[in-house]
Write an enzyme that holds these catalytic residues in place. Structure first.
Site, PDB file in Angstrom:
ATOM      1  N   ASN A 165       0.804  -1.237   0.000  1.00  0.00           N
ATOM      2  CA  ASN A 165       0.000   0.000   0.000  1.00  0.00           C
ATOM      3  C   ASN A 165       0.832   1.281   0.000  1.00  0.00           C
ATOM      4  O   ASN A 165       0.345   2.322  -0.439  1.00  0.00           O
ATOM      5  CB  ASN A 165      -1.030  -0.011   1.133  1.00  0.00           C
ATOM      6  CG  ASN A 165      -0.415  -0.101   2.495  1.00  0.00           C
ATOM      7  OD1 ASN A 165       0.738  -0.489   2.630  1.00  0.00           O
ATOM      8  ND2 ASN A 165      -1.167   0.251   3.509  1.00  0.00           N
TER       9      ASN A 165
ATOM     10  N   GLU B 134       4.700  -3.996  12.137  1.00  0.00           N
ATOM     11  CA  GLU B 134       3.703  -2.933  11.912  1.00  0.00           C
ATOM     12  C   GLU B 134       2.503  -3.592  11.256  1.00  0.00           C
ATOM     13  O   GLU B 134       2.584  -4.012  10.108  1.00  0.00           O
ATOM     14  CB  GLU B 134       4.270  -1.846  10.988  1.00  0.00           C
ATOM     15  CG  GLU B 134       5.470  -1.102  11.523  1.00  0.00           C
ATOM     16  CD  GLU B 134       5.130  -0.180  12.668  1.00  0.00           C
ATOM     17  OE1 GLU B 134       3.961  -0.123  13.100  1.00  0.00           O
ATOM     18  OE2 GLU B 134       6.056   0.479  13.177  1.00  0.00           O
TER      19      GLU B 134
ATOM     20  N   CYS C 183      -3.111   1.465   6.701  1.00  0.00           N
ATOM     21  CA  CYS C 183      -3.188   0.917   8.065  1.00  0.00           C
ATOM     22  C   CYS C 183      -3.727   1.976   9.017  1.00  0.00           C
ATOM     23  O   CYS C 183      -4.264   1.653  10.062  1.00  0.00           O
ATOM     24  CB  CYS C 183      -1.810   0.445   8.506  1.00  0.00           C
ATOM     25  SG  CYS C 183      -0.552   1.697   8.280  1.00  0.00           S
TER      26      CYS C 183
ATOM     27  N   GLU D 241       8.949   2.199  14.545  1.00  0.00           N
ATOM     28  CA  GLU D 241       9.856   2.594  13.469  1.00  0.00           C
ATOM     29  C   GLU D 241      10.029   4.107  13.513  1.00  0.00           C
ATOM     30  O   GLU D 241       9.376   4.799  14.279  1.00  0.00           O
ATOM     31  CB  GLU D 241       9.267   2.202  12.111  1.00  0.00           C
ATOM     32  CG  GLU D 241       9.268   0.707  11.867  1.00  0.00           C
ATOM     33  CD  GLU D 241       8.857   0.370  10.458  1.00  0.00           C
ATOM     34  OE1 GLU D 241       9.729   0.034   9.648  1.00  0.00           O
ATOM     35  OE2 GLU D 241       7.648   0.439  10.166  1.00  0.00           O
TER      36      GLU D 241
HETATM   37  P1  NDP Z   1       0.362  -9.174   3.981  1.00  0.00           P
HETATM   38  O1  NDP Z   1       0.539  -9.554   5.411  1.00  0.00           O
HETATM   39  O2  NDP Z   1      -0.441 -10.076   3.118  1.00  0.00           O
HETATM   40  O3  NDP Z   1       1.772  -9.056   3.255  1.00  0.00           O
HETATM   41  C1  NDP Z   1       2.781  -8.189   3.686  1.00  0.00           C
HETATM   42  C2  NDP Z   1       4.112  -8.699   3.188  1.00  0.00           C
HETATM   43  O4  NDP Z   1       4.393  -9.949   3.810  1.00  0.00           O
HETATM   44  C3  NDP Z   1       4.159  -8.970   1.683  1.00  0.00           C
HETATM   45  O5  NDP Z   1       5.447  -8.700   1.197  1.00  0.00           O
HETATM   46  C4  NDP Z   1       3.868 -10.466   1.611  1.00  0.00           C
HETATM   47  O6  NDP Z   1       4.309 -11.074   0.440  1.00  0.00           O
HETATM   48  C5  NDP Z   1       4.640 -10.940   2.814  1.00  0.00           C
HETATM   49  N1  NDP Z   1       4.202 -12.220   3.354  1.00  0.00           N
HETATM   50  C6  NDP Z   1       2.977 -12.807   3.256  1.00  0.00           C
HETATM   51  N2  NDP Z   1       2.984 -14.002   3.906  1.00  0.00           N
HETATM   52  C7  NDP Z   1       4.222 -14.159   4.405  1.00  0.00           C
HETATM   53  C8  NDP Z   1       4.863 -15.172   5.177  1.00  0.00           C
HETATM   54  N3  NDP Z   1       4.212 -16.262   5.572  1.00  0.00           N
HETATM   55  N4  NDP Z   1       6.146 -15.008   5.515  1.00  0.00           N
HETATM   56  C9  NDP Z   1       6.832 -13.902   5.147  1.00  0.00           C
HETATM   57  N5  NDP Z   1       6.288 -12.909   4.412  1.00  0.00           N
HETATM   58  C10 NDP Z   1       4.999 -13.034   4.060  1.00  0.00           C
HETATM   59  O7  NDP Z   1      -0.207  -7.696   3.967  1.00  0.00           O
HETATM   60  P2  NDP Z   1      -0.578  -6.807   2.716  1.00  0.00           P
HETATM   61  O8  NDP Z   1       0.556  -6.713   1.745  1.00  0.00           O
HETATM   62  O9  NDP Z   1      -1.892  -7.254   2.210  1.00  0.00           O
HETATM   63  O10 NDP Z   1      -0.672  -5.362   3.382  1.00  0.00           O
HETATM   64  C11 NDP Z   1      -1.812  -4.888   3.963  1.00  0.00           C
HETATM   65  C12 NDP Z   1      -1.718  -4.995   5.480  1.00  0.00           C
HETATM   66  O11 NDP Z   1      -0.597  -4.268   5.944  1.00  0.00           O
HETATM   67  C13 NDP Z   1      -2.909  -4.400   6.196  1.00  0.00           C
HETATM   68  O12 NDP Z   1      -3.328  -5.243   7.228  1.00  0.00           O
HETATM   69  C14 NDP Z   1      -2.367  -3.095   6.768  1.00  0.00           C
HETATM   70  O13 NDP Z   1      -3.052  -2.620   7.874  1.00  0.00           O
HETATM   71  C15 NDP Z   1      -0.964  -3.468   7.064  1.00  0.00           C
HETATM   72  N6  NDP Z   1      -0.131  -2.263   7.109  1.00  0.00           N
HETATM   73  C16 NDP Z   1       0.357  -1.857   8.321  1.00  0.00           C
HETATM   74  C17 NDP Z   1       1.106  -0.702   8.421  1.00  0.00           C
HETATM   75  C18 NDP Z   1       1.672  -0.250   9.719  1.00  0.00           C
HETATM   76  O14 NDP Z   1       2.610   0.536   9.692  1.00  0.00           O
HETATM   77  N7  NDP Z   1       1.180  -0.703  10.851  1.00  0.00           N
HETATM   78  C19 NDP Z   1       1.379   0.128   7.235  1.00  0.00           C
HETATM   79  C20 NDP Z   1       0.820  -0.401   6.025  1.00  0.00           C
HETATM   80  C21 NDP Z   1       0.083  -1.562   5.978  1.00  0.00           C
HETATM   81  P3  NDP Z   1       3.290 -11.317  -0.785  1.00  0.00           P
HETATM   82  O15 NDP Z   1       2.850  -9.979  -1.221  1.00  0.00           O
HETATM   83  O16 NDP Z   1       4.108 -12.028  -1.767  1.00  0.00           O
HETATM   84  O17 NDP Z   1       2.153 -12.147  -0.248  1.00  0.00           O
END
Ligand code: NDP
Length: 511
Positions: A161, A259, A293, A478
């Site tokens: 995002n 996060e 988020c 962070e």
């Molecule tokens: P995901 O948890 O699906 O994925 C995040 C990252 O983790 C991607 O690079 C993904 O790869 C990777 N990933 C997925 N499964 C695994 C695993 N088992 N082991 C290691 N890495 C893995 O989240 P989204 O990308 O859908 O992002 C949206 C989410 O992020 C929302 O819940 C949002 O709230 C949160 N977010 C939080 C923020 C904060 O600062 N607190 C800021 C921005 C977003 P791949 O894409 O290949 O699946």
């Protein structure tokens, strides 16, 4: 070829892994596609890394760490400064790529690129500081201090995002502190991930110090995390994934920053400047199509101004211009993916079934029969900005939808507003609109969240202050000085210059 198609063609590319200073195909030679969520147009073929590739990247980082960690921080900073200058020079093209890959409106992409620049410049500046502490010793002729040492190999896993800003939140402090990095961007946005690598390569990053792994997290995640040579993991993504990752990190007793998700309250007090509150709430709920988020996904309004706020907010939400983020005057782009768009549609149906009142939106703009905008949006994952009136116990108020949907909740007074704000399993961002100093301070001290904004919606994170959540929103912080702590180990050093044996029970023995 339409103008849009020719822009896409110009940006179309092959995304390779980057390991030990070389761009590489996946060892399986498998690839996956990235398409524009607004048009369905092809943007890139991307290498789909295998567990062996992940291991090779960690090995390369481990090898590079020794020399990089001994390079003076001010010299490491030169590379970060150059990367920052390159971001600035390429702002427009980076922002255009960002909009095509992730979907957000161009003006938001420009702001995100600027944030990436701010981050890298801030931590480049740290290269001439990296302060630690000298404490006054309890013993005569002794110098007591804490020094910082880099941790080693840092794995940085980021979401789609904010595909340039969030990677820099991790990469810049990790590198300036002397760590080597394996970076794994989300699979919806690997193009921006690889552009970040290109920037650092041009800026002169030494071989192996920064490595790129692209490919499905569920396929390479285990190989990236289940490895004794990884010393710190920064993960931004869903709470459920974060908890799984935390279990692996616990087994290695390693440093981590998580996060995670949010269900962020924005409180509007009866004494608020309503015009400002409506504008702030609108921006916080619907920018990046609500895929933030920190999105204001629950708007809690004090009873006596409820109707006035709702009328203005609903009118403003209905006027927002939805479309391809590259289009003139577009304010809300598409959802990033088919699954994000499906999830939004499902939650709108859940809201209706739960008895929430649909006040605006609720239209699947991909479907010509529901699209009243006059613009063809059938090729992208478009959904209209949607406003519900509901209660805090509904699923639409408790679960992260991650789409352009917000719920307005009535509070009889401010005490109830704070109670509702805290009544979720998340605790990331929060906001209050009020002109009453007492209520502002109550919000600061009583809302369970990592961040509280006063008279500003819960968006607009600044680099100099720490950022992160509590409860299911995460673990650790962070940005700001916190990130320097994330990527360094503190070691305490005692230097005795008395030229005498000074037992620790001094001075009791002589009394
Ligand atoms: P995901 O948890 O699906 O994925 C995040 C990252 O983790 C991607 O690079 C993904 O790869 C990777 N990933 C997925 N499964 C695994 C695993 N088992 N082991 C290691 N890495 C893995 O989240 P989204 O990308 O859908 O992002 C949206 C989410 O992020 C929302 O819940 C949002 O709230 C949160 N977010 C939080 C923020 C904060 O600062 N607190 C800021 C921005 C977003 P791949 O894409 O290949 O699946």
């Amino acid at each position: 070829m339409t103008e849009q198609q020719s822009v896409e063609k110009m940006h179309e590319r092959k995304v390779n892994l980057y390991i030990a200073g070389e761009y590489k195909d996946s060892s399986s030679e498998e690839t996956f596609e990235v398409r524009n969520p607004a048009t369905g147009g092809m943007l890139a073929q991307v290498a789909s890394a295998t567990p062996d590739d992940a291991k090779a990247a960690i090995d390369a980082a481990r090898e590079a760490f020794g020399k990089w960690s001994k390079t003076p921080a001010a010299e490491r900073a030169e590379i970060l400064f150059r990367a920052g200058e390159l971001i600035r020079e390429n702002t427009e093209s980076l922002a255009e790529s960002l909009t095509m890959e992730e979907g957000k409106a161009l003006r938001e992409s420009l702001a995100e690129v600027k944030q990436a620049y701010n981050t890298v410049m801030y931590y480049a500046g740290e290269g001439r500081r990296l302060w630690s502490l000298v404490t006054s010793s309890e013993t005569p002729d002794k110098h007591t201090m804490t020094i910082r040492r880099p941790l080693g190999v840092s794995v940085i896993i980021t979401p789609w995002n904010f595909p340039i800003m969030i990677p820099f939140w991790g990469l810049a402090p990790a590198l300036i502190c002397g760590n080597a990095v394996v970076f794994k961007p989300a699979s919806y946005t690997p193009i921006l991930g690889s552009k970040i690598i290109d920037l650092f390569v041009k800026a002169g990053i030494p071989r192996g110090v920064l490595n790129l792994i692209t490919g499905s997290g569920s396929k390479v995640g285990k190989a990236l995390l289940d490895n004794v040579n990884v010393n710190v993991v920064t993960f931004t993504g869903e709470s459920r994934t974060g908890k799984d990752i935390a279990e692996t990190n616990a087994r290695y007793l390693r440093r981590q920053v998580l996060e995670l998700g949010g269900k962020n309250p924005l409180i509007v007090a009866a004494d608020a400047n309503l015009k400002v509150a409506v504008g702030g709430a609108l921006w916080s709920a619907f920018s990046n199509a609500g895929q933030k988020c920190t999105a204001a996904s629950r708007i809690i309004v004090e009873d006596s101004v409820f109707d006035r706020f709702v009328n203005s907010f609903v009118e403003a939400a209905s006027r927002l211009r939805v479309g391809n983020g590259l289009g003139q005057g577009v304010e809300v782009g598409p959802l990033v993916s088919e699954s994000g768009w499906q999830k939004t549609k499902e939650y709108v149906e859940i809201g209706k079934r739960e008895g929430a009142k649909l006040l605006a939106g609720g239209a699947d703009l991909k479907d010509p029969s529901q699209n009243k905008t006059g613009v063809d949006l059938s090729r992208g994952y478009f959904y209209s900005p949607t406003v519900f009136e509901g209660s805090n116990d509904m699923r639409i108020s408790q679960e992260e939808i991650f789409g352009p949907v917000t719920t307005i909740i009535r509070a009889k007074d401010m005490a109830e507003a704070f109670e509702l704000a805290n009544g979720v399993r998340y605790g990331l961002a929060s906001a209050i609109y009020t002109t009453n100093l007492r209520q502002a301070f109550k919000a600061m001290y009583e809302i369970d969240a990592g961040v509280t904004f006063v008279n500003q919606g819960p968006v607009g994170i600044e680099i100099g202050a720490s950022f992160g959540g509590i409860k299911d929103s995460g673990y650790g912080r962070e940005l700001g000085e916190a990130a320097i702590d994330d990527y360094t180990e503190k070691k305490t050093v005692y230097v005795d210059y008395s030229d005498a044996v000074q037992p620790w029970f001094y001075p009791w023995r002589s009394q």
